[in-house]
Each structure stands twice: as structure tokens, then as C-alpha cells.
Write an enzyme that holds these catalytic residues in place. Structure first.
Site, PDB file in Angstrom:
ATOM      1  N   GLU A   1       0.574  -0.975  -0.014  1.00 48.42           N
ATOM      2  CA  GLU A   1      -0.270   0.193  -0.291  1.00 48.42           C
ATOM      3  C   GLU A   1       0.728   1.419  -0.114  1.00 48.42           C
ATOM      4  O   GLU A   1       0.645   1.989  -0.890  1.00 48.42           O
ATOM      5  CB  GLU A   1      -1.024  -0.314   1.504  1.00 48.42           C
TER       6      GLU A   1
ATOM      7  N   ASP B   1      -6.942   7.139  -8.216  1.00 50.02           N
ATOM      8  CA  ASP B   1      -7.851   5.417  -8.611  1.00 50.02           C
ATOM      9  C   ASP B   1      -9.289   5.362  -8.252  1.00 50.02           C
ATOM     10  O   ASP B   1      -9.989   4.468  -8.921  1.00 50.02           O
ATOM     11  CB  ASP B   1      -7.479   4.219  -7.489  1.00 50.02           C
TER      12      ASP B   1
ATOM     13  N   THR C   1      -7.415   8.575   0.069  1.00 53.90           N
ATOM     14  CA  THR C   1      -6.970   7.504   0.115  1.00 53.90           C
ATOM     15  C   THR C   1      -6.145   8.347   1.758  1.00 53.90           C
ATOM     16  O   THR C   1      -5.280   8.755   1.351  1.00 53.90           O
ATOM     17  CB  THR C   1      -5.980   6.203  -0.453  1.00 53.90           C
TER      18      THR C   1
END
Length: 277
Positions: free
Chosen positions: A61, A79, A84
Site C-alpha cells: 500500500e 484510483d 486514501t
């Protein structure tokens, strides 16, 4: 991470029976629970193995194994999931960030993120930053210094992702490596039964091979699961690099390291990693 708008669900009977401490058998996704595997060492929910799992996920990640430094992490990685952030990549577009901030606000009402809840509800299911910019990222970083927000991140990770994945893997008779394979898949693809969610990936694997709980060979089943996982990843450009499986989990499987025992040496995106202690 879950796809946009993916609905979080648990199949089969509730895990509440486990919490009673009465030794009641658990059934997940229609399969009777198998005894927890012991021959290859501790399960993934032991403190030491759980720490390994967090470090392995983070290598994919955030290209690091220092997962405890990630509570303050936040960016839009392009994305389609909006922001995020945090220790496993909670997303503003996929419900889990909203759930996290709601839970944090329930316990700590006067927090830096509380005023952004209306905007988080509005952008959920999209990649929009409307109502979040320009101050949301700074507010997240400020909140991340608070032990209560760190605890909220841990709780969301465990209740939505880690605990259900490990429970299902134990029910399927898998050791720590298989438990991790389930956890890593649910973190990226989310719970649910669509073909590219965790439940769908597991179903594809079950159609190809029997898990140990049904008398199957563990390595053969894990290969089938990882095949299905990589196929699901390839359906989405943002996840089309499958090295978190091909040069990590498959390496451990080829080595016969079903217990996910140290030392571990792997690579993700071409970057080498190791855990020796």
C-alpha cells in the site's frame, strides 16, 4: 480497497456467538468451522503474526513496513476512490472512511474531522473532494496525533477487514499464510459477493479446489485462491500490478511457509522487503 459503492456484508451466521465465550461453533459463508490450524504455528490473530500482516500489507500500500507511521497518511492516488488515508487506506469514496470518522466522532465529538461529516456523506461513492478541500487533509493529519483516532482506525480495520477475513480462513482450515491471503484480498477488494469482491474471489477458488476444511490440499487451494485474486486485480487498471501476490504471497507458498514464519523475504513493485524479527 473496496470498489466505489461496495456494500459491506458478512455472509452466514453472525460472529456474535464467538463473543459469548460459550464455545459455539461458527458458520461462515455456509461452511462449518474447522478447528483452528496449529501445525504451522500461531494464527494470524496472534500479536506477532498480526504485526507481520500489517507490515506485509503496508509494503504494497505504501512501500514501507512501518505501519504505525501511517495513521496520518492521506492523499488522492487517482484510483477513482477519492482520498486514501490511514493504516490500510480508508477511502472517502468507499464508505469505510465515512464509517471511521463517524465512529471517531461518536467517542470524541470535538475532533478536527467532525465538521467534515456532511461532506463525507455527500462524496461517498465517488472520487469527489467537494466540501473536503482545502482543509480536510490537514485536519486528518491533526486528528492522527490523537490516540482516540488511532484506536478508531485500528477498530475499523479489525471489525470490517481483519477479523472477518481471519475467521473465514480459519473456518476453511487455513494456516497463517492463507489467513493473510484472505485479509490482503478483503483490504483491496472489500467484502461482498460480486465477482471481484472478496466473497466472489473465494467462490471462484472454491469452484476450482477444495479447502482443507473440505478435505482438500491447502497449497492447491491457496494457488486457486491466488489465481482468482490476480484475475480480479487485472480487471482494474489501478490494481493491475499483481506483485503483492506474485512476488510476495506466492513466494511464501512455494517455500511451503504456510505458517508465515520468519524470516520473510519478498518484493512488491520490484522493491525488496524483508522481516527477520
Amino acid at each position: 480497497l473496496p470498489t466505489v459503492g461496495m456494500e459491506i456484508e458478512m455472509r452466514g451466521r453472525s460472529l456474535a456467538a464467538l463473543a459469548t465465550g460459550l464455545g459455539v461453533a461458527i458458520v461462515l459463508a455456509g461452511c462449518a468451522a474447522a478447528p483452528a490450524p496449529e501445525a504451522h504455528g500461531e494464527n494470524l490473530d496472534s500479536p506477532a503474526k498480526k504485526d507481520i500482516a500489517m507490515r506485509l500489507v503496508l509494503s504494497a500500500e505504501n512501500s514501507s513496513v512501518d505501519w504505525r507511521a501511517q495513521y496520518s497518511y492521506i492523499e488522492d492516488i487517482g484510483d477513482g476512490r477519492g482520498y486514501t488515508a490511514g493504516i490500510i487506506g480508508f477511502c472517502s469514496g468507499t464508505s469505510d472512511m465515512l464509517e471511521l470518522v463517524e465512529a471517531y466522532t461518536d467517542t470524541s465529538p470535538d475532533n478536527p474531522l467532525a465538521s467534515y461529516l456532511p461532506a463525507l456523506r455527500q462524496v461517498n461513492g465517488s472520487d469527489s473532494h467537494e466540501g473536503l478541500d482545502p482543509g480536510y487533509a490537514a485536519a486528518w493529519e491533526l486528528a492522527a496525533a490523537h490516540p482516540a483516532f488511532q484506536a478508531a482506525q485500528d477498530h475499523e480495520r479489525d471489525t470490517v477487514y481483519f477479523d472477518p477475513a481471519v475467521a473465514q480462513a480459519k473456518a476453511d482450515g487455513l494456516h497463517a499464510l492463507g489467513q493473510f491471503a484472505y485479509y490482503d484480498a478483503i483490504v483491496m477488494h472489500g467484502p461482498g459477493d460480486t465477482p471481484v469482491s472478496f466473497g466472489g474471489i473465494r467462490k471462484t477458488a472454491l469452484d476450482a479446489a477444495k479447502p482443507p476444511s473440505q478435505g482438500g490440499d491447502e497449497a492447491a487451494y491457496l494457488n486457486a485462491f491466488l489465481d482468482a485474486r490476480e484475475a480480479a486485480m487485472l480487471t482494474e487498471e489501478a490494481h493491475s500490478d499483481t506483485t503483492r501476490v506474485s512476488t510476495a504471497q506466492r513466494v511464501f507458498l512455494r517455500e511451503g511457509n504456510l505458517g508465515l514464519n520468519l524470516p520473510l523475504v519478498w518484493a512488491v513493485y520490484g522493491d525488496p522487503f524483508s522481516i527477520t524479527k
